[in-house]
Design a protein around this motif. Structure first.
Motif, mmCIF file in Angstrom:
data_model
loop_
_atom_site.group_PDB
_atom_site.id
_atom_site.type_symbol
_atom_site.label_atom_id
_atom_site.label_comp_id
_atom_site.label_asym_id
_atom_site.label_seq_id
_atom_site.Cartn_x
_atom_site.Cartn_y
_atom_site.Cartn_z
ATOM 1 N N ALA A 298 -6.299 -1.788 -6.365
ATOM 2 C CA ALA A 298 -7.421 -0.862 -6.251
ATOM 3 C C ALA A 298 -6.891 0.423 -5.625
ATOM 4 C CB ALA A 298 -8.539 -1.462 -5.407
ATOM 5 N N SER A 299 -7.692 1.466 -5.677
ATOM 6 C CA SER A 299 -7.274 2.738 -5.078
ATOM 7 C C SER A 299 -8.517 3.549 -4.718
ATOM 8 C CB SER A 299 -6.390 3.537 -6.050
ATOM 9 O OG SER A 299 -7.116 3.924 -7.197
ATOM 10 N N ARG A 300 -8.298 4.564 -3.890
ATOM 11 C CA ARG A 300 -9.384 5.471 -3.558
ATOM 12 C C ARG A 300 -8.827 6.873 -3.377
ATOM 13 N NH1 ARG A 300 -14.342 5.249 -2.677
ATOM 14 N NH2 ARG A 300 -14.518 2.984 -2.394
ATOM 15 N N ASP A 301 -9.449 7.843 -4.062
ATOM 16 C CA ASP A 301 -9.063 9.238 -3.913
ATOM 17 C C ASP A 301 -10.265 10.149 -3.647
ATOM 18 O OD1 ASP A 301 -10.342 9.254 -6.333
ATOM 19 O OD2 ASP A 301 -8.600 9.895 -7.507
ATOM 20 N N SER A 302 -11.454 9.532 -3.489
ATOM 21 C CA SER A 302 -12.656 10.310 -3.203
ATOM 22 C C SER A 302 -13.697 9.401 -2.562
ATOM 23 C CB SER A 302 -13.212 10.927 -4.496
ATOM 24 O OG SER A 302 -13.574 9.914 -5.420
ATOM 25 N N VAL A 303 -14.761 10.010 -2.063
ATOM 26 C CA VAL A 303 -15.845 9.248 -1.443
ATOM 27 C C VAL A 303 -17.164 9.680 -2.072
ATOM 28 C CG1 VAL A 303 -14.664 8.848 0.743
ATOM 29 C CG2 VAL A 303 -15.971 10.958 0.415
ATOM 30 N N PRO A 304 -18.107 8.757 -2.238
ATOM 31 C CA PRO A 304 -19.397 9.115 -2.839
ATOM 32 C C PRO A 304 -20.271 9.864 -1.835
ATOM 33 C CG PRO A 304 -19.383 6.809 -2.214
ATOM 34 C CD PRO A 304 -17.996 7.305 -1.962
ATOM 35 N N THR A 305 -20.968 10.863 -2.326
ATOM 36 C CA THR A 305 -21.893 11.612 -1.481
ATOM 37 C C THR A 305 -23.326 11.494 -1.970
ATOM 38 O OG1 THR A 305 -21.377 13.593 -2.778
ATOM 39 C CG2 THR A 305 -20.167 13.272 -0.719
ATOM 40 N N SER A 306 -23.490 11.021 -3.183
ATOM 41 C CA SER A 306 -24.827 10.772 -3.733
ATOM 42 C C SER A 306 -24.671 9.847 -4.929
ATOM 43 C CB SER A 306 -25.496 12.089 -4.144
ATOM 44 O OG SER A 306 -24.899 12.592 -5.324
ATOM 45 N N ALA A 307 -25.757 9.620 -5.647
ATOM 46 C CA ALA A 307 -25.698 8.737 -6.809
ATOM 47 C C ALA A 307 -24.848 9.309 -7.930
ATOM 48 C CB ALA A 307 -27.114 8.460 -7.316
ATOM 49 N N ALA B 161 0.850 -1.191 0.000
ATOM 50 C CA ALA B 161 0.000 0.000 0.000
ATOM 51 C C ALA B 161 0.881 1.235 0.000
ATOM 52 C CB ALA B 161 -0.919 0.004 1.218
ATOM 53 N N SER B 162 0.343 2.337 -0.514
ATOM 54 C CA SER B 162 1.077 3.593 -0.547
ATOM 55 C C SER B 162 0.096 4.754 -0.670
ATOM 56 C CB SER B 162 2.081 3.620 -1.707
ATOM 57 O OG SER B 162 1.403 3.499 -2.946
ATOM 58 N N VAL B 163 0.612 5.969 -0.427
ATOM 59 C CA VAL B 163 -0.179 7.190 -0.572
ATOM 60 C C VAL B 163 0.565 8.093 -1.545
ATOM 61 C CG1 VAL B 163 -1.168 9.189 0.608
ATOM 62 C CG2 VAL B 163 -1.042 6.985 1.790
ATOM 63 N N SER B 164 -0.170 8.693 -2.463
ATOM 64 C CA SER B 164 0.467 9.546 -3.472
ATOM 65 C C SER B 164 -0.236 10.895 -3.574
ATOM 66 C CB SER B 164 0.478 8.856 -4.842
ATOM 67 O OG SER B 164 -0.845 8.620 -5.294
ATOM 68 N N VAL B 165 0.523 11.899 -4.008
ATOM 69 C CA VAL B 165 0.009 13.246 -4.264
ATOM 70 C C VAL B 165 0.488 13.654 -5.658
ATOM 71 C CG1 VAL B 165 0.176 15.688 -3.628
ATOM 72 C CG2 VAL B 165 -0.110 13.960 -1.855
ATOM 73 N N ASP B 166 -0.423 14.089 -6.487
ATOM 74 C CA ASP B 166 -0.088 14.484 -7.872
ATOM 75 C C ASP B 166 0.640 13.365 -8.619
ATOM 76 O OD1 ASP B 166 -1.224 16.965 -7.459
ATOM 77 O OD2 ASP B 166 0.671 17.907 -6.874
ATOM 78 N N GLY B 167 0.251 12.132 -8.338
ATOM 79 C CA GLY B 167 0.837 10.998 -9.034
ATOM 80 C C GLY B 167 2.194 10.564 -8.516
ATOM 81 N N GLN C 204 0.728 17.432 2.664
ATOM 82 C CA GLN C 204 0.925 18.687 1.945
ATOM 83 C C GLN C 204 -0.376 19.474 1.941
ATOM 84 O OE1 GLN C 204 2.833 18.086 -1.900
ATOM 85 N NE2 GLN C 204 3.708 16.152 -1.192
ATOM 86 N N ASN C 205 -0.320 20.694 2.432
ATOM 87 C CA ASN C 205 -1.520 21.493 2.607
ATOM 88 C C ASN C 205 -2.275 21.722 1.296
ATOM 89 O OD1 ASN C 205 -3.326 23.134 4.143
ATOM 90 N ND2 ASN C 205 -2.329 24.945 3.300
ATOM 91 N N ASP C 206 -3.605 21.540 1.366
ATOM 92 C CA ASP C 206 -4.504 21.761 0.224
ATOM 93 C C ASP C 206 -4.140 20.893 -0.978
ATOM 94 O OD1 ASP C 206 -6.024 23.568 1.618
ATOM 95 O OD2 ASP C 206 -4.940 25.324 0.894
ATOM 96 N N LYS C 207 -3.634 19.695 -0.722
ATOM 97 C CA LYS C 207 -3.307 18.756 -1.793
ATOM 98 C C LYS C 207 -4.208 17.515 -1.683
ATOM 99 C CE LYS C 207 0.217 20.344 -4.254
ATOM 100 N NZ LYS C 207 0.207 20.412 -5.727
ATOM 101 N N CYS C 208 -4.834 17.147 -2.808
ATOM 102 C CA CYS C 208 -5.610 15.915 -2.839
ATOM 103 C C CYS C 208 -4.654 14.722 -2.868
ATOM 104 C CB CYS C 208 -6.509 15.894 -4.074
ATOM 105 S SG CYS C 208 -7.802 17.164 -4.060
ATOM 106 N N PHE C 209 -5.079 13.615 -2.284
ATOM 107 C CA PHE C 209 -4.201 12.438 -2.248
ATOM 108 C C PHE C 209 -4.987 11.196 -2.634
ATOM 109 C CE2 PHE C 209 -5.988 12.731 2.024
ATOM 110 C CZ PHE C 209 -6.318 11.421 2.331
ATOM 111 N N ARG C 210 -4.226 10.177 -2.971
ATOM 112 C CA ARG C 210 -4.801 8.885 -3.363
ATOM 113 C C ARG C 210 -4.142 7.785 -2.540
ATOM 114 N NH1 ARG C 210 -6.972 6.649 -8.169
ATOM 115 N NH2 ARG C 210 -6.755 8.690 -9.167
ATOM 116 N N VAL C 211 -4.954 6.835 -2.080
ATOM 117 C CA VAL C 211 -4.434 5.658 -1.396
ATOM 118 C C VAL C 211 -4.597 4.480 -2.358
ATOM 119 C CG1 VAL C 211 -4.591 4.172 0.624
ATOM 120 C CG2 VAL C 211 -5.183 6.601 0.813
ATOM 121 N N GLN C 212 -3.510 3.771 -2.604
ATOM 122 C CA GLN C 212 -3.579 2.628 -3.521
ATOM 123 C C GLN C 212 -3.023 1.379 -2.832
ATOM 124 O OE1 GLN C 212 -2.175 5.604 -5.311
ATOM 125 N NE2 GLN C 212 -0.314 5.485 -4.096
#
Length: 283
Positions: A87-96, A8-14, A38-46
């Motif tokens: 597999a990876s996740r960089d967001s969560v569902p909030t609706s359909a 497993a790892s965590v990445s920012v901007d690829g 890193q402040n205001d940076k989106c991240f991905r867990v893979q």
């Protein structure tokens, strides 16, 4: 980070974030690392499985700051690599049709005393991923307009000692394709990956991350001491004056040596000659 067949790892901007201070549980089923947020940076867990099997369904279940995110199943997809799944996740569902991205941000603080004794998750500052053997039970579609209230940012009182500089926030909502939620039954928990995150400055200050190699310093600019220069100038002027006097003396000495010597004549007055029997008149 690797545990047996799982990684497993965590990445920012690829770019995969650096990992520091590895720790393992005694039974080898849990691994912990520190990573720089890193402040205001989106991240991905893979995550991935190097020994996947169609008969063994594995799901990755993610928690961020103690907030549960939907799990994600893994299955081999590349026929050229039948035993590899990821597999990876960089967001969560909030609706359909909407999602919110995972991102690092400054910890939200307040001076409102209502938050002074508010309960704080012990997992604040932690990204936790569990690899679980599951049994498939189908899936459901999120209802339009349904939201997850626990996706709101956690606010701490400014006097709280739990603040770690950054926290996982959920970014602005965006449109996405139809979101579905898997339904499965837990058979067995296999391994757990724990990423503890902090700003890189804190990791360096705590000795967790190494300090950067100092850049070669430019030679210091010479600072002139005017007082010292004045004294040196005076001394130098005095030396030049003495040298000039010495040179003048040498010239005079040379001139004297070159002039011919003059013999002084000493005039001797003639002495009177007295004859025997001559009478001298002293009057």
């Amino acid at each position: 980070m690797q545990l047996g067949q799982f990684s497993a790892s965590v990445s920012v901007d690829g770019v995969t974030l650096s990992e520091y201070a590895p720790e393992y549980s005694a039974d080898g089923t849990e691994a912990t690392r520190w990573i720089p947020s890193q402040n205001d940076k989106c991240f991905r867990v893979q995550w991935s499985n190097d020994n996947a099997s169609k008969s063994l369904l594995i799901s990755g279940r993610l928690n961020v700051d103690g907030i549960k995110c939907p799990g994600k199943r893994m299955a081999p997809k590349d026929p050229r690599r039948p035993t590899f799944s990821q597999a990876s996740r960089d967001s969560v569902p909030t609706s359909a049709a909407t999602r919110r991205p995972l991102m690092f941000s400054k910890q939200a603080l307040t001076d409102d005393d209502e938050y002074l004794n508010a309960s704080i998750s012990p997992h604040l500052g932690t990204i936790r991923l569990q690899m679980i053997h599951v049994k498939k039970k189908g899936h459901t579609t999120l209802r339009t307009g349904a939201t997850r209230k626990d996706y709101k940012k956690q606010i701490l009182h400014e006097k709280s000692k739990k603040a770690v500089g950054h926290a996982v926030q959920f970014g602005a909502e965006f449109r996405s394709m139809l979101n579905t939620r898997s339904k499965s039954k837990t058979i067995k928990k296999l391994v757990t990956f724990i990423f503890k995150y902090r700003p890189i400055e804190l990791l360096r200050a705590d000795g967790v991350a190494p300090r950067p190699v100092e850049e070669e310093r430019a030679p210091p600019t010479e600072v002139l001491d005017l007082t010292m220069d004045t004294e040196e100038d005076a001394a130098e002027a005095k030396i030049k004056e003495l040298e000039a006097q010495l040179e003048e003396l040498k010239k005079n000495q040379k001139r004297v040596k070159q002039e011919p010597s003059v013999k002084k004549e000493i005039k001797t007055e003639s002495q009177p000659v007295f004859q025997p029997g001559e009478v001298i008149d002293l009057t």
